[in-house]
Design a protein around this motif. Structure first.
Motif, PDB file in Angstrom:
ATOM      1  N   ALA A  17       0.820  -1.217   0.000  1.00  0.00           N
ATOM      2  CA  ALA A  17       0.000   0.000   0.000  1.00  0.00           C
ATOM      3  C   ALA A  17       0.851   1.263   0.000  1.00  0.00           C
ATOM      4  CB  ALA A  17      -0.946   0.004   1.200  1.00  0.00           C
ATOM      5  N   ASP A  18       2.070   1.182   0.517  1.00  0.00           N
ATOM      6  CA  ASP A  18       2.936   2.363   0.566  1.00  0.00           C
ATOM      7  C   ASP A  18       3.161   2.947  -0.828  1.00  0.00           C
ATOM      8  OD1 ASP A  18       3.190   2.270   3.291  1.00  0.00           O
ATOM      9  OD2 ASP A  18       5.108   1.208   3.271  1.00  0.00           O
ATOM     10  N   CYS A  19       3.491   2.067  -1.794  1.00  0.00           N
ATOM     11  CA  CYS A  19       3.768   2.530  -3.163  1.00  0.00           C
ATOM     12  C   CYS A  19       2.542   3.199  -3.770  1.00  0.00           C
ATOM     13  CB  CYS A  19       4.190   1.353  -4.037  1.00  0.00           C
ATOM     14  SG  CYS A  19       5.732   0.562  -3.509  1.00  0.00           S
ATOM     15  N   LEU A  20       1.383   2.574  -3.594  1.00  0.00           N
ATOM     16  CA  LEU A  20       0.156   3.117  -4.170  1.00  0.00           C
ATOM     17  C   LEU A  20      -0.229   4.433  -3.502  1.00  0.00           C
ATOM     18  CD1 LEU A  20      -1.904  -0.190  -4.477  1.00  0.00           C
ATOM     19  CD2 LEU A  20      -0.555   0.962  -6.240  1.00  0.00           C
ATOM     20  N   HIS A  22      12.664  -1.787  -2.444  1.00  0.00           N
ATOM     21  CA  HIS A  22      13.624  -0.850  -1.872  1.00  0.00           C
ATOM     22  C   HIS A  22      12.917   0.502  -1.769  1.00  0.00           C
ATOM     23  CE1 HIS A  22      17.084   1.871  -1.584  1.00  0.00           C
ATOM     24  NE2 HIS A  22      17.780   0.821  -1.172  1.00  0.00           N
ATOM     25  N   PRO A  23      13.176   1.299  -0.744  1.00  0.00           N
ATOM     26  CA  PRO A  23      12.501   2.596  -0.613  1.00  0.00           C
ATOM     27  C   PRO A  23      12.588   3.487  -1.843  1.00  0.00           C
ATOM     28  CG  PRO A  23      13.671   2.076   1.412  1.00  0.00           C
ATOM     29  CD  PRO A  23      14.022   1.000   0.425  1.00  0.00           C
ATOM     30  N   VAL A  24      13.644   3.291  -2.657  1.00  0.00           N
ATOM     31  CA  VAL A  24      13.779   4.088  -3.877  1.00  0.00           C
ATOM     32  C   VAL A  24      12.599   3.846  -4.823  1.00  0.00           C
ATOM     33  CG1 VAL A  24      15.207   4.461  -5.942  1.00  0.00           C
ATOM     34  CG2 VAL A  24      16.292   4.168  -3.713  1.00  0.00           C
ATOM     35  N   ASN A  44       9.610   3.890  -4.162  1.00  0.00           N
ATOM     36  CA  ASN A  44       8.565   4.882  -3.900  1.00  0.00           C
ATOM     37  C   ASN A  44       8.736   6.125  -4.780  1.00  0.00           C
ATOM     38  OD1 ASN A  44       7.152   3.439  -1.912  1.00  0.00           O
ATOM     39  ND2 ASN A  44       8.610   4.050  -0.333  1.00  0.00           N
ATOM     40  N   ILE A  45       9.994   6.452  -5.096  1.00  0.00           N
ATOM     41  CA  ILE A  45      10.238   7.598  -5.984  1.00  0.00           C
ATOM     42  C   ILE A  45       9.656   7.312  -7.368  1.00  0.00           C
ATOM     43  CG2 ILE A  45      12.013   8.993  -7.108  1.00  0.00           C
ATOM     44  CD1 ILE A  45      13.801   8.488  -4.667  1.00  0.00           C
ATOM     45  N   ALA A  46       9.880   6.079  -7.837  1.00  0.00           N
ATOM     46  CA  ALA A  46       9.343   5.693  -9.142  1.00  0.00           C
ATOM     47  C   ALA A  46       7.822   5.778  -9.145  1.00  0.00           C
ATOM     48  CB  ALA A  46       9.797   4.281  -9.500  1.00  0.00           C
ATOM     49  N   PHE A  47       7.190   5.355  -8.050  1.00  0.00           N
ATOM     50  CA  PHE A  47       5.733   5.406  -7.997  1.00  0.00           C
ATOM     51  C   PHE A  47       5.220   6.841  -7.870  1.00  0.00           C
ATOM     52  CE2 PHE A  47       5.808   0.903  -7.830  1.00  0.00           C
ATOM     53  CZ  PHE A  47       4.545   0.507  -8.236  1.00  0.00           C
ATOM     54  N   ALA A  48       5.993   7.694  -7.244  1.00  0.00           N
ATOM     55  CA  ALA A  48       5.621   9.112  -7.221  1.00  0.00           C
ATOM     56  C   ALA A  48       5.628   9.668  -8.641  1.00  0.00           C
ATOM     57  CB  ALA A  48       6.579   9.895  -6.335  1.00  0.00           C
ATOM     58  N   LEU A  49       6.640   9.269  -9.432  1.00  0.00           N
ATOM     59  CA  LEU A  49       6.719   9.723 -10.818  1.00  0.00           C
ATOM     60  C   LEU A  49       5.580   9.140 -11.656  1.00  0.00           C
ATOM     61  CD1 LEU A  49      10.580   9.465 -11.387  1.00  0.00           C
ATOM     62  CD2 LEU A  49       9.220  11.522 -10.937  1.00  0.00           C
ATOM     63  N   ILE A  50       5.192   7.897 -11.361  1.00  0.00           N
ATOM     64  CA  ILE A  50       4.053   7.288 -12.051  1.00  0.00           C
ATOM     65  C   ILE A  50       2.780   8.077 -11.751  1.00  0.00           C
ATOM     66  CG2 ILE A  50       2.500   5.285 -12.052  1.00  0.00           C
ATOM     67  CD1 ILE A  50       4.978   3.509 -11.874  1.00  0.00           C
ATOM     68  N   GLY A  51       2.618   8.471 -10.491  1.00  0.00           N
ATOM     69  CA  GLY A  51       1.455   9.272 -10.115  1.00  0.00           C
ATOM     70  C   GLY A  51       1.426  10.605 -10.843  1.00  0.00           C
ATOM     71  N   ILE A  52       2.585  11.237 -10.966  1.00  0.00           N
ATOM     72  CA  ILE A  52       2.683  12.518 -11.678  1.00  0.00           C
ATOM     73  C   ILE A  52       2.367  12.318 -13.161  1.00  0.00           C
ATOM     74  CG2 ILE A  52       4.283  14.334 -12.407  1.00  0.00           C
ATOM     75  CD1 ILE A  52       5.741  13.889  -9.694  1.00  0.00           C
ATOM     76  N   GLY A  53       2.934  11.256 -13.746  1.00  0.00           N
ATOM     77  CA  GLY A  53       2.674  10.969 -15.157  1.00  0.00           C
ATOM     78  C   GLY A  53       1.201  10.696 -15.420  1.00  0.00           C
TER      79      GLY A  53
END
Length: 437
Positions: free
Chosen positions: A279-282, A330-332, A334-343
Motif C-alpha cells: 500500500a505504501d507505493c500506491l 527498496h525505498p527508492v 517509492n520515488i518511481a511510484f511518485a513519478l508514475i502518479g505525476i505521469g
C-alpha cells in the motif's frame, strides 16, 4: 456567485465512499481469489474485469432511471441510500466467505456487491451538478475529485495497518473499516443534504444572482441549444486525430490498469512483501498525483496538452522500464511510484479536454461516451490478458507488458495533431483538480 464549499463537501461524501471501496476492491479481491480459492491468474483477471463489464450496462441504466425518478427524498438520494446499504451488507459477507473458503458464497456476494455499487455510482456522480450552478461546476468537480482521493488514501492506510502477514490474513477488520466509512459518509450526506430543498434553494440563488447582476442574455440552456443546432460533421483530419487519441487512451489504460490490478500479488510473489506493505507505493502515487495537478495545469497552459500528455507517458514508461529490474522492494521504488502518479495526472488532466476540443461543433456528448467506452474496454481487456501472462509465463511479465502498451500509447499520440489548444489559466487553484478520470 461563489461555490458553497460546505454543501459541496457533504455532496462529495458519496464519491468518497465509492473511491474507498474501489481502492479495496482492486487490491484485496485478487489476493483472496488467488490465495484462498486458488484461482489462476487468467480466471482472477476475468473476475476482476467483471466490474467494468457490469458498469457498461448498469451505469447508463441507473443513471437514466435516476433522471426520471421523482420522490420526496429526491432523484438521486434513493439510489445512493439503497446502493450503500446493500453494498455494505454484501461487502461484509466477503471476508466471511473467505474465512470459510466458500467460493460459491464469495462469487454470489461479489456479484451482488458489484450490482449494488452500480446502483448508486452514476446517481452519486450526478448529484453534484444537480445541486451546483452551471458556472461553479468546475470548482465543484474539483472538490469531488479531492474527496475521492481522500477516500482512496484512507483505504490504503487501512490496508497497511489492518492486513496481516501470511497467505491468508483475516480481512474482516479491513472490510469493516471501509464499510464503516461508507456507512458514516452516506449517513452524514443523508442528514445534511435534503436533495429537493437544496435544489430549490440553488435555483433561487441563481435567480437572485441573475437579477442582481442584471443578466438579460439568453439562458445557458438556450445557449447550449444554439450550439447544438450548429453541429456539423467532423473534418476527416480531425477524425484521424480523434481515432489516434482514442487508441492512446486504450493503450495507457491497458498498461496502468494491469499494474494496479496485479500489484498486490506481484509484490508478494516477486518482492516478497507481506501483508499490506504494498500500500505504501500506491499511497505515494496517489498523493503525488494530487500534489502535481496544479503544476501540471500550469505546464499545459504553456507547453500545450499534447506535449504534457506525452511527457506523462514517457515518465510512466521510464518507471515501468526501471521496475523490470527491481528484484526486491527498496525505498527508492517509492520515488518511481511518485513519478508514475505525476505521469498519470499529466495524462488525465489533459486527455479528456482534448476530446472535448476536437468534438466542438460536433456531438460532444457522443465523443464523451466514446472516451469512457475506450477507457473501460481497456480495463475489461487488460486484467484477462495480463493475468494470462502472469499465470502461463511469469509474474516478471507485468512491467514489460505495461511498458509495451505505454510505448504504443506514445507512438499513437505522435499522430494526434488536433485538440491541442493551450488551456486558459485557471481562475483559482482549486480548478486544477477538475479532472475527468
Amino acid at each position: 456567485m461563489k461555490l458553497n464549499y460546505k454543501r459541496t463537501f457533504f455532496i462529495g461524501l458519496a464519491f468518497l465512499s465509492i473511491s474507498a471501496f474501489w481502492q479495496m476492491y482492486d487490491n484485496i479481491i485478487p489476493l483472496i481469489l488467488q490465495n484462498t480459492f486458488g484461482l489462476g491468474e487468467t480466471l482472477t483477471g476475468a473476475l476482476m474485469a467483471a466490474d467494468n463489464v457490469l458498469a457498461l450496462f448498469l451505469l447508463p441504466i441507473f443513471g437514466a432511471l435516476s433522471d426520471r425518478l421523482e420522490t420526496g427524498f429526491g432523484k438521486r438520494m434513493p439510489f445512493i441510500t439503497a446502493g450503500t446499504i446493500l453494498a455494505v451488507m454484501f461487502m461484509l459477507v466477503l471476508p466471511v466467505a473467505d474465512r470459510g473458503r466458500n467460493l460459491m458464497l464469495f462469487i454470489v456476494a461479489l456479484f451482488a456487491l458489484l450490482v449494488s455499487m452500480g446502483l448508486y455510482r452514476s446517481p452519486a456522480v450526478a448529484l453534484m451538478p444537480d445541486l451546483t450552478p452551471n458556472k461553479l461546476r468546475s470548482k465543484g468537480n474539483a472538490v469531488i475529485n479531492l474527496m475521492g482521493a481522500v477516500g482512496g488514501v484512507y483505504t490504503l492506510i487501512m490496508i497497511k495497518f489492518l492486513v496481516g502477514k501470511g497467505d491468508r490474513p483475516d480481512y474482516m477488520p479491513l472490510f469493516a473499516s471501509v464499510a464503516a466509512l461508507m456507512a458514516v459518509s452516506v449517513g452524514v450526506l443523508i442528514i445534511t443534504i435534503k436533495e429537493k430543498k437544496v435544489k430549490e434553494k440553488v435555483a433561487e440563488e441563481v435567480r437572485e444572482y441573475e437579477e442582481r447582476e442584471g443578466v438579460i442574455a439568453m439562458s445557458e440552456d438556450r445557449e447550449e441549444q444554439a450550439k447544438e443546432s450548429g453541429k456539423h460533421a467532423m473534418p476527416s483530419e480531425v477524425k484521424r486525430s480523434m481515432i489516434f487519441l482514442l487508441a492512446s487512451i486504450f493503450f495507457w489504460f491497458t498498461a496502468y490498469n494491469a499494474v494496479t490490478t496485479a500489484f498486490s500479488r506481484y509484490t508478494k510473489v516477486v518482492w516478497h512483501l507481506e501483508g499490506g506493505g504494498f500500500a505504501d507505493c500506491l499511497m505515494v502515487a496517489t498523493v503525488a498525483a494530487i500534489i502535481s495537478y496544479i503544476p501540471i495545469g500550469n505546464i499545459a497552459s504553456r507547453a500545450g496538452r499534447k506535449k504534457t500528455i506525452m511527457g506523462g507517458v514517457v515518465l510512466m514508461s521510464l518507471c515501468y522500464f526501471a521496475a523490470i529490474f527491481a528484484g526486491a522492494y527498496h525505498p527508492v521504488i517509492n520515488i518511481a511510484f511518485a513519478l508514475i502518479g505525476i505521469g498519470w495526472a499529466a495524462i488525465n488532466v489533459n486527455s479528456y479536454p482534448m476530446i472535448v476540443e476536437m468534438s466542438k461543433g460536433c456531438d460532444i456528448g457522443k465523443f464523451t461516451g466514446t472516451y469512457y467506452t475506450f477507457s473501460m474496454t481497456a480495463q475489461i481487456f487488460t486484467p484477462v490478458l495480463s493475468g494470462f501472462l502472469l499465470e502461463k509465463v511469469s509474474y516478471r511479465t507485468l512491467f514489460p507488458y505495461a511498458l509495451a502498451f505505454s510505448l504504443l500509447a506514445l507512438v499513437t499520440m505522435t499522430q494526434v495533431h488536433h485538440g491541442d489548444a493551450r488551456p486558459d489559466k485557471k481562475k483559482s487553484m482549486l480548478e486544477h483538480f477538475d479532472v475527468d478520470d
